[in-house]
Design an enzyme around this catalytic site. Structure first.
Site, PDB file in Angstrom:
ATOM      1  N   GLU A  38      -5.345  -4.983   9.814  1.00  0.00           N
ATOM      2  CA  GLU A  38      -3.790  -3.579  10.832  1.00  0.00           C
ATOM      3  C   GLU A  38      -5.052  -2.706  11.502  1.00  0.00           C
ATOM      4  OE1 GLU A  38      -2.504  -2.483   6.802  1.00  0.00           O
ATOM      5  OE2 GLU A  38      -3.974  -1.592   7.178  1.00  0.00           O
ATOM      6  N   GLY A  67       3.032  -1.017   3.927  1.00  0.00           N
ATOM      7  CA  GLY A  67       3.136   0.455   3.777  1.00  0.00           C
ATOM      8  C   GLY A  67       4.227   0.650   3.900  1.00  0.00           C
ATOM      9  N   GLY A  68       4.945   1.197   4.569  1.00  0.00           N
ATOM     10  CA  GLY A  68       6.802   1.656   4.403  1.00  0.00           C
ATOM     11  C   GLY A  68       7.457   1.244   3.630  1.00  0.00           C
ATOM     12  N   SER A  90       3.512  -2.140  10.368  1.00  0.00           N
ATOM     13  CA  SER A  90       5.229  -2.393  10.798  1.00  0.00           C
ATOM     14  C   SER A  90       5.293  -3.726   9.636  1.00  0.00           C
ATOM     15  CB  SER A  90       5.335  -1.562  11.720  1.00  0.00           C
ATOM     16  OG  SER A  90       4.377  -0.371  12.273  1.00  0.00           O
ATOM     17  N   ASN A 134       0.657  -1.097   0.053  1.00  0.00           N
ATOM     18  CA  ASN A 134      -0.239   0.272  -0.128  1.00  0.00           C
ATOM     19  C   ASN A 134       1.016   1.269  -0.016  1.00  0.00           C
ATOM     20  OD1 ASN A 134      -1.855   1.808   0.327  1.00  0.00           O
ATOM     21  ND2 ASN A 134      -2.588   1.265   2.038  1.00  0.00           N
ATOM     22  N   TRP A 135       1.469   1.611  -1.150  1.00  0.00           N
ATOM     23  CA  TRP A 135       1.626   3.008  -1.781  1.00  0.00           C
ATOM     24  C   TRP A 135       1.484   4.397  -0.326  1.00  0.00           C
ATOM     25  CZ3 TRP A 135       4.294   3.240  -6.724  1.00  0.00           C
ATOM     26  CH2 TRP A 135       4.539   1.473  -6.827  1.00  0.00           C
ATOM     27  N   LYS A 136       0.324   4.095   0.006  1.00  0.00           N
ATOM     28  CA  LYS A 136      -0.138   5.495   0.373  1.00  0.00           C
ATOM     29  C   LYS A 136      -0.189   6.136  -0.708  1.00  0.00           C
ATOM     30  CE  LYS A 136      -0.332   3.717   4.581  1.00  0.00           C
ATOM     31  NZ  LYS A 136      -0.275   3.321   5.910  1.00  0.00           N
ATOM     32  N   HIS A 175      -9.581   1.094   4.354  1.00  0.00           N
ATOM     33  CA  HIS A 175      -8.244   1.619   5.316  1.00  0.00           C
ATOM     34  C   HIS A 175      -8.542   2.475   6.902  1.00  0.00           C
ATOM     35  CE1 HIS A 175      -3.867   2.568   6.468  1.00  0.00           C
ATOM     36  NE2 HIS A 175      -3.283   1.610   5.419  1.00  0.00           N
ATOM     37  N   GLU A 199      -6.362   4.671   7.111  1.00  0.00           N
ATOM     38  CA  GLU A 199      -6.295   5.852   7.189  1.00  0.00           C
ATOM     39  C   GLU A 199      -8.224   7.324   6.716  1.00  0.00           C
ATOM     40  OE1 GLU A 199      -3.565   5.408   5.140  1.00  0.00           O
ATOM     41  OE2 GLU A 199      -2.031   4.706   7.333  1.00  0.00           O
ATOM     42  N   GLY A 215       2.563   2.335  10.729  1.00  0.00           N
ATOM     43  CA  GLY A 215       3.518   3.481  10.938  1.00  0.00           C
ATOM     44  C   GLY A 215       4.156   3.813  12.275  1.00  0.00           C
TER      45      GLY A 215
HETATM   46  P1  13P Z   1       2.964   0.740   7.280  1.00  0.00           P
HETATM   47  O1  13P Z   1       3.567  -0.733   6.658  1.00  0.00           O
HETATM   48  O2  13P Z   1       3.840   1.873   7.043  1.00  0.00           O
HETATM   49  O3  13P Z   1       2.762   0.471   8.707  1.00  0.00           O
HETATM   50  O4  13P Z   1       1.211   0.556   7.168  1.00  0.00           O
HETATM   51  C1  13P Z   1       0.967  -0.560   7.398  1.00  0.00           C
HETATM   52  C2  13P Z   1      -0.761  -0.019   6.412  1.00  0.00           C
HETATM   53  O5  13P Z   1      -1.381   0.975   6.605  1.00  0.00           O
HETATM   54  C3  13P Z   1      -0.567  -0.592   5.462  1.00  0.00           C
HETATM   55  O6  13P Z   1      -2.205  -0.267   4.849  1.00  0.00           O
END
Ligand code: 13P
Length: 250
Positions: free
Chosen positions: A166, A233-234, A212, A9-11, A94, A96, A172
């Site tokens: 999640e 994510g990251g 994470s 998930n590149w956000k 998600h 967010e 994050g």
């Molecule tokens: P991180 O891997 O950066 O913690 O993000 C997880 C996430 O929200 C994937 O959708």
């Protein structure tokens, strides 16, 4: 046996030029993956990502979809638009989106209906806040979010859906759920799916962990029986890290 699925998930990261560089570096590193590999990119990268991944084992996803077919919905993107651009998967609900953009269980449900109607493969996100975990409300929250998202969805459609667990406190933050916490809650989510749809759908459904997840902790998480992959994510923003995660998922 459920085939693991690793999705990045590149956000809100990576311009088109950066998308080209990342995917070009990534493809050879994950060419022998034993899991399904998805990159969920920003809307403006979808067409390019689809072009770059054509003929490879990597498919492209979006990070949201409108619940209407078309019309006066400023800022939204329709399922038709996503599909024509080359998206196969779509992330829904998600945390967010829930935290910053007013997404609710009801709106996630409407988007899920729309994704399924248009043959986009949904990845439905659920997970508790830190205060909810500390208050012993993890199961209650996940149950409410799963039941809300799947309200009125048929068993046949549910079977096409991936869930991502999640925990919001792990996103994050560098604070991963322990392997046991993730496995236990995912097992609980599977029991909620079982109560809704029965054994076959629940046993076949892929439920990912997200929060994470990285090149160092992926092996422990993937060794757990309930965990069918990751939503990353990251660590999905670096080809080397993401490829280690992908190549650990078998
Ligand atoms: P991180 O891997 O950066 O913690 O993000 C997880 C996430 O929200 C994937 O959708």
């Amino acid at each position: 046996m459920r085939k693991p699925i690793i999705a990045g998930n590149w956000k809100m990261n990576k311009t088109a030029a950066e998308c080209r560089a990342l995917i070009t570096e990534l493809l050879p590193k994950v060419a022998n993956a034993k899991c399904d590999v998805v990159v969920c990119v920003p809307f403006t990268d979808i067409a390019l990502a689809a072009e770059l991944t054509a003929g490879s084992n990597v498919v492209v996803g979006a990070q949201n979809v409108a619940w209407a077919d078309s019309g006066a919905f400023t800022g939204e993107i329709s399922a038709d638009m996503l599909k024509e651009a080359g998206a196969t998967y779509v992330i829904l609900g998600h945390s967010e989106r829930r935290q910053y953009f007013g997404e609710t269980d009801a709106s996630v449900n409407k988007r899920l209906v729309q994704a399924l109607k248009n043959d986009l493969k949904p990845i439905v996100c659920v997970g508790e806040l830190l205060a909810e975990r500390e208050g012993g409300k993890t199961e209650e929250v996940c149950k409410r979010q799963v039941e809300g998202a799947f309200d009125g969805i048929s068993a046949a459609d549910a079977a096409k859906t991936v869930i991502a667990y999640e925990p919001v406190w792990a996103i994050g933050t560098g604070k991963t759920a322990t392997d046991e916490q993730a496995d236990e809650t995912i097992g609980y989510i599977r029991s909620v799916v079982k109560a809704l749809y029965g054994d076959a759908v629940a046993d076949g459904m892929r439920i990912q962990y997200g929060g994470s997840m990285n090149a160092k902790n992926v092996a422990g998480l993937m060794a757990k029986p309930q965990i069918d992959g990751g939503l990353i994510g990251g660590a999905s923003l670096k080809a080397e890290d993401f490829s280690i995660i992908v190549n650990t998922a078998k």
